[in-house]
Design an enzyme around this catalytic site. Structure first.
Site, mmCIF file in Angstrom:
data_model
loop_
_atom_site.group_PDB
_atom_site.id
_atom_site.type_symbol
_atom_site.label_atom_id
_atom_site.label_comp_id
_atom_site.label_asym_id
_atom_site.label_seq_id
_atom_site.Cartn_x
_atom_site.Cartn_y
_atom_site.Cartn_z
ATOM 1 N N LYS A 1 35.293 -9.183 7.415
ATOM 2 C CA LYS A 1 34.788 -8.997 6.048
ATOM 3 C C LYS A 1 35.957 -9.049 5.062
ATOM 4 O O LYS A 1 37.117 -9.050 5.498
ATOM 5 C CB LYS A 1 34.014 -7.683 5.946
ATOM 6 C CG LYS A 1 34.800 -6.445 6.320
ATOM 7 C CD LYS A 1 33.870 -5.323 6.774
ATOM 8 C CE LYS A 1 34.605 -4.146 7.321
ATOM 9 N NZ LYS A 1 34.982 -3.158 6.354
ATOM 10 N N TYR B 1 59.004 -1.851 -18.606
ATOM 11 C CA TYR B 1 58.055 -1.117 -19.457
ATOM 12 C C TYR B 1 58.253 0.384 -19.330
ATOM 13 O O TYR B 1 58.448 0.908 -18.221
ATOM 14 C CB TYR B 1 56.623 -1.429 -19.033
ATOM 15 C CG TYR B 1 56.108 -2.768 -19.504
ATOM 16 C CD1 TYR B 1 56.068 -3.087 -20.858
ATOM 17 C CD2 TYR B 1 55.637 -3.681 -18.581
ATOM 18 C CE1 TYR B 1 55.577 -4.316 -21.277
ATOM 19 C CE2 TYR B 1 55.145 -4.905 -18.990
ATOM 20 C CZ TYR B 1 55.109 -5.220 -20.347
ATOM 21 O OH TYR B 1 54.628 -6.424 -20.749
HETATM 22 C C1 LIG Z 1 31.154 -0.591 10.554
HETATM 23 C C2 LIG Z 1 32.553 -1.046 10.743
HETATM 24 N N1 LIG Z 1 32.966 -1.391 11.967
HETATM 25 C C3 LIG Z 1 34.238 -1.811 12.195
HETATM 26 C C4 LIG Z 1 35.157 -1.886 11.180
HETATM 27 C C5 LIG Z 1 36.576 -2.317 11.491
HETATM 28 O O1 LIG Z 1 37.442 -1.260 11.235
HETATM 29 P P1 LIG Z 1 39.037 -1.379 11.440
HETATM 30 O O2 LIG Z 1 39.508 -2.399 10.477
HETATM 31 O O3 LIG Z 1 39.527 -0.023 11.103
HETATM 32 O O4 LIG Z 1 39.269 -1.780 12.847
HETATM 33 C C6 LIG Z 1 34.776 -1.518 9.900
HETATM 34 C C7 LIG Z 1 35.750 -1.557 8.810
HETATM 35 O O5 LIG Z 1 35.757 -0.837 7.873
HETATM 36 C C8 LIG Z 1 33.439 -1.080 9.668
HETATM 37 O O6 LIG Z 1 33.028 -0.720 8.447
#
Ligand SMILES: Cc1ncc(COP(=O)(O)O)c(C=O)c1O
Length: 360
Positions: free
Chosen positions: A36, A257
């Site tokens: 994601k 700044y």
């Molecule tokens: C439901 C879920 N599973 C897995 C993950 C993967 O987590 P990580 O990047 O900490 O391994 C996330 C990330 O936020 C998540 O929201």
């Protein structure tokens, strides 16, 4: 041809290596790779291609739009929508693309139950084992199973829960969440999935049918106090810019700044072409390191939109044009994130569209 100001170099072989680490830790588990937020800022499509070639079992994205980007790029691997769908239209599009829908709330259950799908719809249920963000109470699992079985076109894939404190090895919460989830799952059909990166590294009992690593695939450590090298993870990203000016500033003069930094002596100050509009957090204080010629030099004064200033006293040879590494080999993103009061996750996702990407 324009020279990119800021370049994120992504080493795809590091991502392959890190998937190997996941496999070594959880050899019995299938891997749903979290890509994601544009592959945690690394570029979802090249990351997905790399992981798909390496045999990853599925991808996890936050929303339909992210999955569409992958399908449009020809990625045919299984993809789960971690937050499910927001409307009937999304549900039908997701089904047409062969996506797997996580159902985390009653309104989603009702939305999907009222729809006719032309092809079977793969669904997962998200259960809340204690994090209290998304998911149904564990006690409702039996009723959810019944609801799924009543839908002839649904194919129940399994059950997901998420750990709140997996990165805290002293917290009693993780074991409690895992135990409660496993107890609920004992008599239910379908695959189980518990662990994010920290969960699968630090909590062997969380390595069940599916693991869902994100951060570790990009080569950052999810555990405070353990470096990526400790965990044999290879950082995949290096972010670099260059010096665009070097000045000698007199003792007592201020830089940047707000005039927040005053030179304690006459000193060489470098200006680097990277700022908060590229993803360098403005909160980074004087003293936060960058890397020039392999030497850590401190940032001084405020981060501005397009530039930062650095103390070059330790590097008399530094000159205009020299590369400056913001994070990457020799300067872990986790460390820079600590200076910014955040996590590597946010540094990665915070790179903006002004950054040029290069893939190795
Ligand atoms: C439901 C879920 N599973 C897995 C993950 C993967 O987590 P990580 O990047 O900490 O391994 C996330 C990330 O936020 C998540 O929201």
């Amino acid at each position: 041809m324009a020279i990119p100001r800021v370049t994120a170099t992504v080493d795809l072989s590091a991502i392959r290596h890190n998937l190997g680490r996941v496999r070594a830790l959880a050899p019995q588990s299938k891997v749903m790779a979290a890509i994601k937020a544009d592959g945690y800022g690394h570029g979802a499509v090249p990351v997905a291609r790399t992981l798909a070639e390496a045999g990853v079992d599925a991808f996890a994205v936050a929303c339909l739009e992210e999955a569409v980007t992958l399908r449009d790029a020809g990625i045919g691997t299984r993809i789960a929508l971690l937050e499910g769908v927001l409307s009937r239209e999304e549900a039908l599009e997701a089904a047409a693309l062969g996506l797997e829908i996580v159902i985390h709330d009653r309104w989603q259950l009702e939305l999907l139950a009222g729809l006719a799908f032309e092809t079977p719809l793969a669904v997962w249920f998200k259960l809340d084992s204690g994090m209290h963000r998304l998911g149904f109470p564990l006690a409702e699992a039996g009723a959810l199973l019944k609801a799924a079985l009543a839908q002839p076109q649904w194919r129940l894939q399994g059950w997901i829960t998420h750990l709140a404190c997996a990165d805290d090895l002293d917290s009693p919460m993780t074991a409690a969440q895992i135990d409660a989830f496993k107890a609920t799952m004992a008599y239910l059909p379908g695959a189980r999935s518990i662990a994010n990166s920290a969960g699968l590294i630090a909590w062997p009992q969380a390595r069940v049918d599916w693991v869902r690593p994100g951060l570790m695939l990009y080569g950052a450590s999810p555990l405070p106090g353990r470096t990526a090298a400790d965990l044999d993870l290879k950082p995949a990203m290096q972010v670099a810019s260059r010096l665009i000016a070097v000045h000698e500033i007199a003792a007592g003069e201020t830089v940047g700044y707000g005039a927040t930094y005053r030179c304690p002596e006459t000193m060489r100050v470098g200006v680097v072409a990277v700022g908060y509009a590229d993803g360098v957090h403005r909160i980074l204080p004087t003293g936060a390191p960058v890397l020039i010629h392999g030497v850590r030099v401190p940032m001084i004064g405020r981060v501005s939109m397009d530039m930062i200033t650095v103390d070059l006293r330790a590097l008399p040879q530094a000159a205009v044009g020299d590369p400056v590494i913001l994070w990457g080999d020799g300067l872990p993103a986790e460390e820079v994130a600590t200076w910014a009061g955040t996590l590597a996750y946010e540094l990665f996702c915070g790179l903006t569209n002004r950054v040029h990407y290069r893939y190795l």
